[in-house]
Design a protein around this motif. Structure first.
Motif, PDB file in Angstrom:
ATOM      1  N   TYR A   1      -1.391   3.706  10.696  1.00  0.00           N
ATOM      2  CA  TYR A   1      -0.326   2.920  11.314  1.00  0.00           C
ATOM      3  C   TYR A   1      -0.332   1.513  10.744  1.00  0.00           C
ATOM      4  CZ  TYR A   1      -0.245   6.709  14.626  1.00  0.00           C
ATOM      5  OH  TYR A   1      -0.153   7.942  15.178  1.00  0.00           O
ATOM      6  N   ILE A   2       0.861   0.964  10.576  1.00  0.00           N
ATOM      7  CA  ILE A   2       0.928  -0.445  10.190  1.00  0.00           C
ATOM      8  C   ILE A   2       1.478  -1.204  11.383  1.00  0.00           C
ATOM      9  CG2 ILE A   2       3.204  -0.240   9.061  1.00  0.00           C
ATOM     10  CD1 ILE A   2       0.428  -2.536   7.788  1.00  0.00           C
ATOM     11  N   ASN A   3       0.821  -2.269  11.744  1.00  0.00           N
ATOM     12  CA  ASN A   3       1.204  -3.033  12.921  1.00  0.00           C
ATOM     13  C   ASN A   3       1.454  -4.476  12.530  1.00  0.00           C
ATOM     14  OD1 ASN A   3       0.220  -0.928  15.086  1.00  0.00           O
ATOM     15  ND2 ASN A   3      -1.397  -1.134  13.569  1.00  0.00           N
ATOM     16  N   GLY A   4       2.568  -4.977  12.963  1.00  0.00           N
ATOM     17  CA  GLY A   4       2.792  -6.386  12.689  1.00  0.00           C
ATOM     18  C   GLY A   4       4.177  -6.641  12.151  1.00  0.00           C
ATOM     19  N   PRO A   5       4.429  -7.844  11.711  1.00  0.00           N
ATOM     20  CA  PRO A   5       3.446  -8.927  11.620  1.00  0.00           C
ATOM     21  C   PRO A   5       3.139  -9.568  12.964  1.00  0.00           C
ATOM     22  CG  PRO A   5       5.606  -9.712  10.975  1.00  0.00           C
ATOM     23  CD  PRO A   5       5.736  -8.246  11.215  1.00  0.00           C
TER      24      PRO A   5
ATOM     25  N   ILE B   1       0.882  -1.160   0.000  1.00  0.00           N
ATOM     26  CA  ILE B   1       0.000   0.000   0.000  1.00  0.00           C
ATOM     27  C   ILE B   1       0.921   1.212   0.000  1.00  0.00           C
ATOM     28  CG2 ILE B   1      -1.711   1.262   1.367  1.00  0.00           C
ATOM     29  CD1 ILE B   1      -2.333  -1.539   2.657  1.00  0.00           C
ATOM     30  N   ALA B   2       0.616   2.205  -0.828  1.00  0.00           N
ATOM     31  CA  ALA B   2       1.523   3.341  -0.946  1.00  0.00           C
ATOM     32  C   ALA B   2       1.891   3.885   0.432  1.00  0.00           C
ATOM     33  CB  ALA B   2       0.893   4.432  -1.801  1.00  0.00           C
ATOM     34  N   GLY B   3       3.173   3.923   0.708  1.00  0.00           N
ATOM     35  CA  GLY B   3       3.653   4.483   1.965  1.00  0.00           C
ATOM     36  C   GLY B   3       3.649   3.507   3.127  1.00  0.00           C
ATOM     37  N   VAL B   4       3.252   2.267   2.884  1.00  0.00           N
ATOM     38  CA  VAL B   4       3.172   1.289   3.966  1.00  0.00           C
ATOM     39  C   VAL B   4       4.075   0.102   3.650  1.00  0.00           C
ATOM     40  CG1 VAL B   4       1.679  -0.279   5.232  1.00  0.00           C
ATOM     41  CG2 VAL B   4       0.814   1.953   4.511  1.00  0.00           C
ATOM     42  N   ARG B   5       5.098  -0.041   4.464  1.00  0.00           N
ATOM     43  CA  ARG B   5       6.116  -1.046   4.201  1.00  0.00           C
ATOM     44  C   ARG B   5       5.916  -2.243   5.123  1.00  0.00           C
ATOM     45  NH1 ARG B   5       9.973   2.452   5.131  1.00  0.00           N
ATOM     46  NH2 ARG B   5      10.588   1.471   7.057  1.00  0.00           N
ATOM     47  N   ILE B   6       6.007  -3.438   4.570  1.00  0.00           N
ATOM     48  CA  ILE B   6       5.936  -4.622   5.429  1.00  0.00           C
ATOM     49  C   ILE B   6       7.014  -5.624   5.028  1.00  0.00           C
ATOM     50  CG2 ILE B   6       3.450  -4.380   5.800  1.00  0.00           C
ATOM     51  CD1 ILE B   6       3.062  -6.746   3.886  1.00  0.00           C
ATOM     52  N   GLN B   7       7.208  -6.592   5.902  1.00  0.00           N
ATOM     53  CA  GLN B   7       8.152  -7.671   5.620  1.00  0.00           C
ATOM     54  C   GLN B   7       7.358  -8.958   5.607  1.00  0.00           C
ATOM     55  OE1 GLN B   7      11.923  -6.718   8.032  1.00  0.00           O
ATOM     56  NE2 GLN B   7      10.319  -5.548   9.025  1.00  0.00           N
TER      57      GLN B   7
ATOM     58  N   ALA C   1      17.063  -5.180  13.947  1.00  0.00           N
ATOM     59  CA  ALA C   1      16.345  -4.574  12.831  1.00  0.00           C
ATOM     60  C   ALA C   1      17.290  -3.809  11.910  1.00  0.00           C
ATOM     61  CB  ALA C   1      15.258  -3.639  13.359  1.00  0.00           C
ATOM     62  N   PRO C   2      17.557  -4.383  10.755  1.00  0.00           N
ATOM     63  CA  PRO C   2      18.408  -3.662   9.815  1.00  0.00           C
ATOM     64  C   PRO C   2      17.665  -2.457   9.247  1.00  0.00           C
ATOM     65  CG  PRO C   2      18.196  -5.998   9.225  1.00  0.00           C
ATOM     66  CD  PRO C   2      17.169  -5.713  10.258  1.00  0.00           C
ATOM     67  N   ARG C   3      18.393  -1.408   8.921  1.00  0.00           N
ATOM     68  CA  ARG C   3      17.766  -0.286   8.211  1.00  0.00           C
ATOM     69  C   ARG C   3      17.370  -0.742   6.821  1.00  0.00           C
ATOM     70  NH1 ARG C   3      17.398   4.514  10.528  1.00  0.00           N
ATOM     71  NH2 ARG C   3      18.943   4.869  12.144  1.00  0.00           N
ATOM     72  N   GLY C   4      16.234  -0.249   6.367  1.00  0.00           N
ATOM     73  CA  GLY C   4      15.726  -0.742   5.100  1.00  0.00           C
ATOM     74  C   GLY C   4      15.085  -2.104   5.310  1.00  0.00           C
ATOM     75  N   ASN C   5      14.878  -2.459   6.574  1.00  0.00           N
ATOM     76  CA  ASN C   5      14.264  -3.721   6.948  1.00  0.00           C
ATOM     77  C   ASN C   5      15.116  -4.906   6.469  1.00  0.00           C
ATOM     78  OD1 ASN C   5      10.846  -2.540   6.617  1.00  0.00           O
ATOM     79  ND2 ASN C   5      12.258  -2.381   8.300  1.00  0.00           N
ATOM     80  N   ILE C   6      14.541  -6.080   6.532  1.00  0.00           N
ATOM     81  CA  ILE C   6      15.334  -7.290   6.305  1.00  0.00           C
ATOM     82  C   ILE C   6      15.917  -7.321   4.889  1.00  0.00           C
ATOM     83  CG2 ILE C   6      13.497  -8.856   5.515  1.00  0.00           C
ATOM     84  CD1 ILE C   6      16.046  -9.738   8.244  1.00  0.00           C
ATOM     85  N   HIS C   7      15.224  -6.707   3.947  1.00  0.00           N
ATOM     86  CA  HIS C   7      15.744  -6.701   2.579  1.00  0.00           C
ATOM     87  C   HIS C   7      16.950  -5.758   2.471  1.00  0.00           C
ATOM     88  CE1 HIS C   7      15.445  -7.782  -1.615  1.00  0.00           C
ATOM     89  NE2 HIS C   7      15.379  -6.528  -1.992  1.00  0.00           N
ATOM     90  N   GLY C   8      17.052  -4.801   3.380  1.00  0.00           N
ATOM     91  CA  GLY C   8      18.209  -3.919   3.404  1.00  0.00           C
ATOM     92  C   GLY C   8      19.479  -4.715   3.722  1.00  0.00           C
ATOM     93  N   TYR C   9      19.341  -5.638   4.652  1.00  0.00           N
ATOM     94  CA  TYR C   9      20.435  -6.564   4.993  1.00  0.00           C
ATOM     95  C   TYR C   9      20.793  -7.371   3.741  1.00  0.00           C
ATOM     96  CZ  TYR C   9      21.975 -10.964   7.479  1.00  0.00           C
ATOM     97  OH  TYR C   9      22.604 -12.097   7.920  1.00  0.00           O
ATOM     98  N   TYR C  10      19.763  -7.838   3.059  1.00  0.00           N
ATOM     99  CA  TYR C  10      20.001  -8.623   1.853  1.00  0.00           C
ATOM    100  C   TYR C  10      20.757  -7.810   0.797  1.00  0.00           C
ATOM    101  CZ  TYR C  10      19.625 -11.336  -2.284  1.00  0.00           C
ATOM    102  OH  TYR C  10      19.972 -12.022  -3.411  1.00  0.00           O
ATOM    103  N   HIS C  11      20.362  -6.548   0.623  1.00  0.00           N
ATOM    104  CA  HIS C  11      21.028  -5.710  -0.376  1.00  0.00           C
ATOM    105  C   HIS C  11      22.537  -5.690  -0.171  1.00  0.00           C
ATOM    106  CE1 HIS C  11      17.319  -3.119  -1.508  1.00  0.00           C
ATOM    107  NE2 HIS C  11      17.567  -4.006  -2.430  1.00  0.00           N
ATOM    108  N   ALA C  12      22.937  -5.539   1.074  1.00  0.00           N
ATOM    109  CA  ALA C  12      24.370  -5.451   1.360  1.00  0.00           C
ATOM    110  C   ALA C  12      25.064  -6.758   0.949  1.00  0.00           C
ATOM    111  CB  ALA C  12      24.607  -5.153   2.834  1.00  0.00           C
ATOM    112  N   LEU C  13      24.387  -7.850   1.212  1.00  0.00           N
ATOM    113  CA  LEU C  13      24.941  -9.162   0.888  1.00  0.00           C
ATOM    114  C   LEU C  13      25.075  -9.336  -0.621  1.00  0.00           C
ATOM    115  CD1 LEU C  13      25.629 -11.570   2.674  1.00  0.00           C
ATOM    116  CD2 LEU C  13      23.264 -12.324   2.491  1.00  0.00           C
TER     117      LEU C  13
END
Ligand SMILES: Cc1cc2nc3c(=O)[nH]c(=O)nc-3n(C[C@H](O)[C@H](O)[C@H](O)COP(=O)(O)OP(=O)(O)OC[C@H]3O[C@@H](n4cnc5c(N)ncnc54)[C@H](O)[C@@H]3O)c2cc1C
Ligand SMILES: Cc1cc2nc3c(=O)[nH]c(=O)nc-3n(C[C@H](O)[C@H](O)[C@H](O)COP(=O)(O)OP(=O)(O)OC[C@H]3O[C@@H](n4cnc5c(N)ncnc54)[C@H](O)[C@@H]3O)c2cc1C
Lengths: 580, 548
Positions: free
Chosen positions: A415-419, A51-57, A230-242
């Motif tokens: 607000y986004i809550n979760g997971p 959803i625009a502006g709402v980030r989830i993992q 909690a990596p910045r950019g969420n878990i995919h941020g960690y992946y990016h570095a890898l």
């Protein structure tokens, strides 16, 4: 049309483990090609903005890998790796902590805290926490000639050295409850730890699982200290570095390239063939030194290699590997207001917002009987949950506690809550059929009711939308999650360390097929989680086989035992970096 | 007690302060291109992006969550044939695959008739001849001459620094093709199309195709966009695997060349020192110092929010204040379905078309719809275009054999009644209209829908202010050497060390590959770095013919 290509190493699957392996091998100077089926790399290490502006993992959330050698060896900081410390579970030791039970809060006692600190290696000077973690996750299983006992198993060696009073033979037989009964105090705290272990990779209630289960909790959230969760950019941020580490060292990455077959000639894996809809023009890619399967073990053997090269007894054992115990139903709630905890669960002087996302409610932690009731529901009955939502155990990430500078929701007034995640039956074994949990309206409501035991304003006025994701959908999104299992295969003692996935495959090699190695959560120790561990462990084996020759940056696990007749993975120089 | 106290130093993170040659703000297509060129030139480059993912408009996201991905922004790649970046980085082949369907732009009408623009001019003529033989013949003639205008002038000029209008008209006088183009510039799109075609439905399609990206149909001075957008509109490419693959491919080039990409890193300030831009500060507190800062954001964000008015003189600030955002944005409805849309019409190729316009029956209706949009309304007379992405790309759906499509229409940023309320209503209206054109788009066929309003566009990308897909309107005083203004259209700004090279800088928005490329050229020149890339033969020819 493109010509055929040739590399030293071809890796199938650009999830966490395939990519870690690619980074390690590219850093050794090998030419590496990483092939991914989906348009985007990352596997279950993903972030998205539905959803625009709402980030989830949708899958992985927390960084369990804080103790990994990979941070140093792969130097992920160079590729932009940063943590969001605000969201770390930074709860000072001297803060009062409470566990949620149906009756309200249960205080974590000093005995709990001190006992916990002791068994996780925080009381010695210096602490041996990191050694314990590394011994458990970051060491390849020993070669078959080594007898496994209290003197050889790496975590036992760590206790023996650093906390000898804990080092008993029984430690290898104990369940996690046995261990906790010995050292901890209150039942809700123990239940909480067992449940987090369960959803973090180890069935602590099985005999012999005590230490692996304890470490699966401790690596993400010892209850009293800060952890890099909690990596910045969420878990995919960690992946990016890898991924960028792999690319910076020359790895070639191709997406939309599903592999259909591992080409085997004269008992040797020599390359792969891509599916017809692959982006890549040439449908065959050749490997001079190794093909590494970083996708699920079942399709690897049952489909990509197949009966032409394998006997049916072996294939049957692969078919029989259990997917149970790792399927989670995940929900996120988009709300108008922040979630409010019911008064009976409000802790004096303690606010979730202050103490990081991973201290959200885990409920209910009443007793181990309740824990067993939940586990039996999922693993025993093999049908949709019948336990009333009031008694269903779940975990919840308080995502409003991520750093204010990059909130999970930038949508005004939302607000986004979760997971919120709950262990559910594995679709493959559900007696009511694979799609039995696809009535998402029903399961979203079940999840909502469960969470409403602790949260008071999770009602239709507040909820704008519920984003639910079933294990079946997780499996569709990512074929590495067969059964929606975030761990790949069942995670008890029979499928751990020297037995994961099968004893003869436990050292990442495939007997009878040269040049083929395994590097997926389902096919290798230590299994699930984004730990950079499978890749690190596999390195030892690839060095043994003369494939990888790392530079000065490499150090082997101090508990690693070389296989006879092979090159040792321990560098011929004084280890420049200590393990802590 | 902190982690450090207990474990010792856990692991190293990206440093609080770092030094670079070039810091680029925003990893959209332009930021990515600028970074790739400059990193490969040996400069120490950091590309800093606010979102968790690079790409800007080059996005492919699971917005039909879970399991269905779509291209919420860029889908039609119109300059693949010309962009230097494609050749310079070898982005056509193993790492990136472009699909250019022959059936490009269709228009279906209520009575079941249809029109189809194809990549092959002859096929288009066949289709137009159903309505007017004369128009079909004219189309062939005109497109051949317009294609020359595009090939010889407009396309290569996209990658060459801009000229003032006077320089431009002097240069164009030099050739016959140039003179033809000059004549077009003076006319409005509506005039050009009315003068060329007689049939109203043919006109409606041509008008839609040439103005859909934001030209005012009645405005003069922008006529050269008509040949460009019609010709390019018939040569759109799809990026296999989704548009984000284009971003990933450029991202890999940056990394291979030793550059850095930081995501989830919102620039909160351009650091000024002695009237120079010397780096950026991130919202999380980290600073990146550099010799040069390049911003791909819109002028208000770059100059007013990040630099600050106190660092600009009055006249320059007035120029920035005067910037006008796009007059309309998009409302998009994304749909996952069991079957792809099957249109009820007289041409089977329509069902393979890359873009299908429906809801528009006449030029009058189209103009009335656009007038409505500009006035903040959407009436019952709306129309728009749809694409079924999975026809070209099975990879977007994680569930086998399902389909993903979207319908997109022009829409105001501020709508009467507010988007909060209007968005859902629009969804019903769109589905009703879609079902009329493609009867199988009924509820039973639809698995999931999600809509994106102009406000949503701005929420994803704050630099697309007011949902502006081009970071600013296309009008004569915001184009060419006036984009974003005469002081900055070369990409260099009056602020020492600060460059601008996003969609609001010449040549403008959409994935043209222009601003980022020109910005990289300028910075390489100003820093005295050798360019490893060469101008394309088309650019050489253009420069030789018109600029010398
Ligand atoms: C709901 C959920 C919550 C989780 N929470 C956490 C958490 O908080 N912290 C944590 O650390 N971990 C967590 N995990 C676990 C973690 O995400 C996984 O263990 C890890 O990502 C697995 O990595 P992998 O590389 O082994 O496998 P995968 O991620 O499965 O990677 C395999 C890759 O191979 C690709 N592939 C499959 N078939 C082919 C083919 N034929 N050809 C080419 N490519 C192919 C897939 O698309 C995929 O990208 C969670 C997982 C789930 C599902
Ligand atoms: C719905 C829609 C459909 C479109 N369809 C097409 C199409 O089919 N074909 C086409 O060619 N074009 C299309 N466009 C237009 C195209 O997306 C843009 O014109 C293009 O992306 C502009 O590129 P850019 O690099 O200049 O800027 P952008 O793509 O806008 O990238 C700017 C980047 O900067 C980042 N950013 C913003 N603020 C900050 C900050 N403070 N710090 C750091 N980073 C920041 C943003 O997150 C973004 O990634 C479409 C646009 C929209 C909205």
């Amino acid at each position: 049309m493109n010509k055929e290509e040739r590399y030293d190493i071809v890796i199938i699957g650009a999830g966490h483990n395939g990519t870690t392996t690619a980074a390690y091998l590219a850093k050794c100077g090998l030419s590496v090609c990483l092939l991914e089926e989906r348009p985007e790399c990352g596997g279950a290490q993903e972030t998205c903005e539905p959803i625009a502006g709402v980030r989830i993992q949708p899958h992985a959330i927390a960084n369990y890998g804080g103790s990994a050698p990979g941070w140093e060896q792969l130097e992920l900081w160079k590729y932009g790796f940063r943590m969001d410390w605000k969201a770390g579970a930074i709860v000072p030791f001297n803060t009062d902590r409470y566990m949620t039970t149906t009756d309200g809060l249960s205080k974590v006692t000093d005995k709990d805290k001190m006992g916990y600190a002791k068994i996780t290696g925080l009381l010695t000077d210096p602490p041996f926490f990191k050694d314990l973690m590394r011994a458990t996750f970051w060491c390849p299983p020993h070669p078959p000639h080594v007898e496994l006992n209290e003197n050889t198993i790496p975590f036992m060696q760590v206790y023996k050295q650093h906390q000898p009073d804990m080092w008993t033979r029984e430690l290898l037989e104990w369940t996690m409850f046995d261990l906790m009964d010995e050292y901890l105090d209150t039942e809700p705290f123990k239940v909480n730890q067992a449940w987090i272990a369960l959803v973090s990779g180890a069935h602590g209630h099985m005999e012999g699982a005590a230490i692996p289960a304890l470490c699966s909790v401790a690596t993400v959230m010892p209850p009293a200290v800060a952890m890099p969760v909690a990596p910045r950019g969420n878990i995919h941020g960690y992946y990016h570095a890898l991924l960028r580490c792999a690319i910076a060292h020359g790895a070639v990455v191709r997406t939309c390239c599903p592999v259909e077959e591992i080409i085997i000639e004269h008992d040797r894996a020599v390359g792969v063939r891509l599916r017809d809809d692959a982006t890549w023009g040439a449908k065959k890619i050749w490997a001079n030194k190794a093909v590494i399967s970083a996708v699920h073990i079942k399709p690897t053997f049952l489909e990509m290699i197949g009966p032409r090269h394998l006997d049916s007894g072996f294939l049957q054992r692969i078919k029989d590997l259990s997917l149970k115990g790792g399927s989670l139903y995940m929900t996120h709630y988009l709300t108008r207001e922040r979630l409010r905890v019911r008064p009976k669960f409000q802790t004096p002087g303690y606010r979730y917002e202050d103490y990081g996302s991973f201290t959200g409610p885990f409920f209910p932690n009443d007793s181990r009987e309740l824990y067993f009731e939940n586990v039996t529901e999922v693993m025993g009955h093999q049908r949709n949950l019948t336990i009333p939502p009031e008694r269903a155990m779940y975990g919840m990430v308080a995502s409003e506690t991520y750093a204010e500078c990059h909130p999970q929701s930038t949508r005004p007034g939302v607000y986004i809550n979760g997971p919120q995640w709950m262990l559910v039956p594995t679709p493959e074994y559900n007696v009511d059929g694979m799609d039995a949990m696809e009535d998402k309206v029903k399961w979203n409501e079940y999840m909502r009711k469960a969470l409403s035991q602790v949260v008071e304003n999770l009602d239709s006025d507040n909820i704008i939308q519920i984003l639910g994701e079933s294990p079946r959908e997780q499996e569709f999104r990512n074929t590495g999650m067969l059964g929606g299992s975030w761990y790949g295969l069942r995670c008890d003692r029979d499928q751990w360390w020297n037995e994961r996935p099968l004893p003869e495959l436990a050292r990442y090699r495939v007997p009878g097929i040269d040049g083929l190695y395994l590097s997926h959560q389902s096919s290798a120790h230590p299994g699930g989680l984004c730990l950079m561990a499978v890749g690190y462990n596999l390195m030892h084996i690839l060095i043994e086989d003369g494939i990888a020759e790392p530079g000065d940056w490499w150090y082997a696990s101090p508990w690693y035992i070389p296989e006879e007749g092979k090159i040792s993975a321990i560098p011929n120089r004084p280890s420049s970096v200590s393990t802590r | 007690m902190t982690t450090d106290d207990i474990f010792g130093h856990m692991f190293q993170e990206f440093p609080e302060n770092s030094e670079w040659d070039v810091v680029i703000i925003g990893a959209g297509p332009n930021g990515l291109m600028a970074a790739a060129y400059l990193a490969k030139a040996g400069l120490k480059v950091a590309l800093v992006e606010r979102r968790y993912e690079i790409g800007g408009g080059l996005a492919t996201e699971e917005i039909l969550y879970p399991c269905y991905s779509s291209n919420p922004h860029v889908i039609y790649h119109m300059m693949v044939d010309y962009m230097p970046v494609i050749k310079d980085f070898n982005l056509d082949g193993p790492s990136l695959l472009w699909i250019k369907p022959n059936a490009q732009t269709a228009m279906v009408f209520e009575d079941g008739k249809s029109l189809l623009l194809t990549q092959m001019i002859e096929d288009t003529k066949d289709s137009i001849s159903k309505f007017s033989f004369k128009d079909a013949v004219n189309f062939g003639k005109v497109m051949r001459s317009w294609r020359r205008i595009v090939d010889e002038i407009v396309a290569p000029a996209t990658y060459v620094p801009t000229m003032t209008p006077i320089e431009m008209s002097m240069a164009l006088q030099k050739t016959k093709v140039g003179q033809e183009m000059l004549e077009l510039i003076e006319q409005s799109p509506l005039d050009i199309i009315n003068n060329t075609f007689e049939n109203d439905r043919v006109r409606a399609l041509m008008l839609y195709a040439s103005c859909m990206w934001g030209l005012d149909p009645r405005e003069t001075g922008i006529g050269f966009f008509v040949p460009l957008l019609l010709d390019r509109g018939m040569n759109k490419c799809y990026c296999y695997g989704g548009s984000h693959k284009f971003a990933s491919a450029m991202g890999r080039e940056i990394i291979k060349a030793g550059g850095l990409i930081l995501e989830h890193a919102e620039v909160s300030k351009i650091i000024m020192q002695n009237r120079r831009a010397v780096g950026v500060e991130l919202a999380e507190g980290r600073t990146l110092r550099s010799k040069v800062v390049m911003s791909t954001l819109d002028p208000h964000t770059t100059f007013l929010d990040l630099v600050g008015a106190q660092h600009m003189d009055k006249d320059f600030k007035a120029l920035i204040d005067g910037w006008k955002y796009d007059k309309w944005s998009f409302y998009t409805l994304h749909v996952a379905s069991e079957e792809p849309p099957r249109y009820k019409c007289d041409d089977p190729w329509i069902n393979d078309a890359f873009m299908t316009i429906f809801g528009i029956e006449s030029t009058e209706q189209l103009l009335a719809h656009w007038d409505n949009v500009v006035a903040g309304k959407i009436g019952a007379n709306f129309g728009g275009h749809a694409t079924c992405e999975t026809l070209h790309d099975p990879h977007l759906s994680d569930k086998p054999s399902k389909h993903i499509s979207f319908f997109q229409m022009h829409a105001p940023y501020e709508i009467q009644g507010g988007w909060e309320k209007k968005a859902k209503e629009m969804e019903e209206a769109v589905l009703a209209k879609w079902q009329k054109a493609a009867p199988n788009m009924k509820r039973e066929n639809i698995i999931m829908t999600v809509h994106e309003t102009p406000v949503d566009i701005e929420t994803r990308f704050p630099n697309m202010r007011r949902g502006g897909i081009k970071h600013g309107d296309y009008k004569p005083i915001q184009l060419g050497s006036f984009r974003p203004n005469q002081e900055c259209s070369s990409t260099k700004t009056p602020i020492e060390g600060l460059y601008v090279c996003g969609a609001s800088t010449y040549p403008g928005g959409l994935v043209l590959g222009g601003p980022g490329y020109l910005g990289a050229n300028k910075v390489a020149e100003d820093l005295g770095v050798k360019k490893w890339w060469k101008t394309t033969p088309e650019m050489d020819r253009y420069i030789k013919t018109y600029l010398t």
